[in-house]
Design an enzyme around this catalytic site. Sequence first.
Site, PDB file in Angstrom:
ATOM      1  N   HIS A 308       0.858  -1.190   0.000  1.00  0.00           N
ATOM      2  CA  HIS A 308       0.000   0.000   0.000  1.00  0.00           C
ATOM      3  C   HIS A 308       0.890   1.235   0.000  1.00  0.00           C
ATOM      4  O   HIS A 308       1.945   1.244   0.628  1.00  0.00           O
ATOM      5  CB  HIS A 308      -0.889   0.002   1.256  1.00  0.00           C
ATOM      6  CG  HIS A 308      -2.060   0.917   1.139  1.00  0.00           C
ATOM      7  ND1 HIS A 308      -1.969   2.266   1.384  1.00  0.00           N
ATOM      8  CD2 HIS A 308      -3.333   0.674   0.765  1.00  0.00           C
ATOM      9  CE1 HIS A 308      -3.144   2.812   1.180  1.00  0.00           C
ATOM     10  NE2 HIS A 308      -4.000   1.882   0.795  1.00  0.00           N
ATOM     11  N   ASP A 365      -7.917  -5.281  -0.121  1.00  0.00           N
ATOM     12  CA  ASP A 365      -8.405  -6.143  -1.212  1.00  0.00           C
ATOM     13  C   ASP A 365      -8.038  -7.610  -1.059  1.00  0.00           C
ATOM     14  O   ASP A 365      -8.500  -8.443  -1.844  1.00  0.00           O
ATOM     15  CB  ASP A 365      -7.828  -5.627  -2.543  1.00  0.00           C
ATOM     16  CG  ASP A 365      -8.378  -4.265  -2.888  1.00  0.00           C
ATOM     17  OD1 ASP A 365      -7.580  -3.324  -3.069  1.00  0.00           O
ATOM     18  OD2 ASP A 365      -9.604  -4.129  -2.923  1.00  0.00           O
TER      19      ASP A 365
END
Length: 433
Positions: A308, A365
């Site tokens: 991320h 996700d």
Amino acid sequence: MTNKTVTITDNVTGKSADFTIRDSVHGPSVVEIGSLYKEFGYFTYDPAFTSTASCQSKITFIDGEKGILLHRGYPIAQLAERSSFLEVVYLLIHRVLPMKESLEDFKRNISKHMLLNQGILNFFNGFHYDAHPMAMLTAVVGSLSAFYHDRIDISDAFHREQIASRIVAKMVSIAAAAFKHMMGHPIVYPDSKLSYSGNLLNMMFSMPTEPYEINPVAEKALDQLFILHADHEQNASTSTVRMAGSTGTNPFAAIAAGCAALWGPAHGGANEAVINMLDEIGSVDNIAKYVEKAKNKDDPFRLMGFGHRVYKSYDPRAVIIRKTCHDVLEALGVDDPKLELAMRLEEIALQDEYFIERNLYPNVDFYSGLIYKALNIPSSFFTVLFAIGRAPGWIAQWMEMIADPDQRIARPRQTYRGPEMRDYVEEFQRGSK
Ligand code: SDX
């Protein structure tokens, strides 16, 4: 008290200038760098915006080191456990948690706007049956600007609130219509007696041939997943909505731009890519091989659902989704070998030096697709569900941008690396090609 400043000295010219530091309520302070070009003739260069704050916002705060995510100051874990999606939507849009009556009014308004103009449903006839649902969502959300244009005044706060309710409401109806088109089944209309998530499930899965019963486990899981996707500071799709909206364009068109940005596998498309990756890995025996591929710079394979830009610790949403994934699969009696594969992959990757030194952890996700799959939702539809969750964040950020007195059209500059200025060359004087 004198302003806190940063002094920049140009070692080429010896010129120095002070730039004001503006403190944030949480997180890093910012240096107001707008006059750099006037003072020094330089632009800053930060192509991925890794050290650039594009706006001031009161909506969401993320601390990537500590794994903190707040919406209007409330921690995501408390909202996911104790709130509901429409209550969080109200919070994002109206800045406060609602009293019971206000929330009931808000829900009625959302429910009222779920019905689509029949003309919008005609757009689906133009799509091939196997059109990607994100292609259909992006196109049809954009088409809302053809139905709501002349009668909206974005400078009017009440109009902005009505636009927000329409976006939140119509995302589920458009998504469900796209799903029915994929299945070749008749459209199901919204039912004001159902919850937001219940309506989505009913519009997706109920059939005219037999009664459909909404599974409360699925309804609650979807509601929580929408909360966990509701907003996330200035991510790529939200920044796209702000950039498009800064020109004063129709807000439905700006939201369609957000859908387009979200679709990418580096962003909201990752939930679909995770399931495809788990299919490709196939079994626990292959995990080591694929972890090596993910580490190999010459190999385009990436561990989807990992890493991320902001979180350099566990994504707080992933922690919640991981638990929900176990609970939902158990409650539904789903024994999905992909869950075991995902857990082993996570375990192995988190012990690997390459992932540890780069602070690569599972993100929002990584596990969400396993829940959607347990609800019999096809992987191509996962990003549509992400978009439904993120729509209130997009529109709340758009509302804030439009109302921000500092707001002007967003227009970044560049560093030009092309050919030096040169004269036109007649065709007969040009080279062989
Ligand atoms: C979302 O911004 C948001 O807030 C987004 C989001 C939201 O709610 O809006 O949180 C939603 O988009 C989550 C992210 C979903 N995407 C994925 O899961 C795709 C896989 N992840 C990567 O593509 C990547 O981690 C990104 C895109 C998420 C972040 O990319 P960055 O910040 O540009 O990181 P990077 O590419 O600079 O990575 C740093 C290093 C690099 O190695 P080195 O050059 O230092 O040797 O880590 C490596 C990268 O190669 N790396 C990975 C990796 N992610 C980063 N290596 C293998 N697998 C990965 N997934």
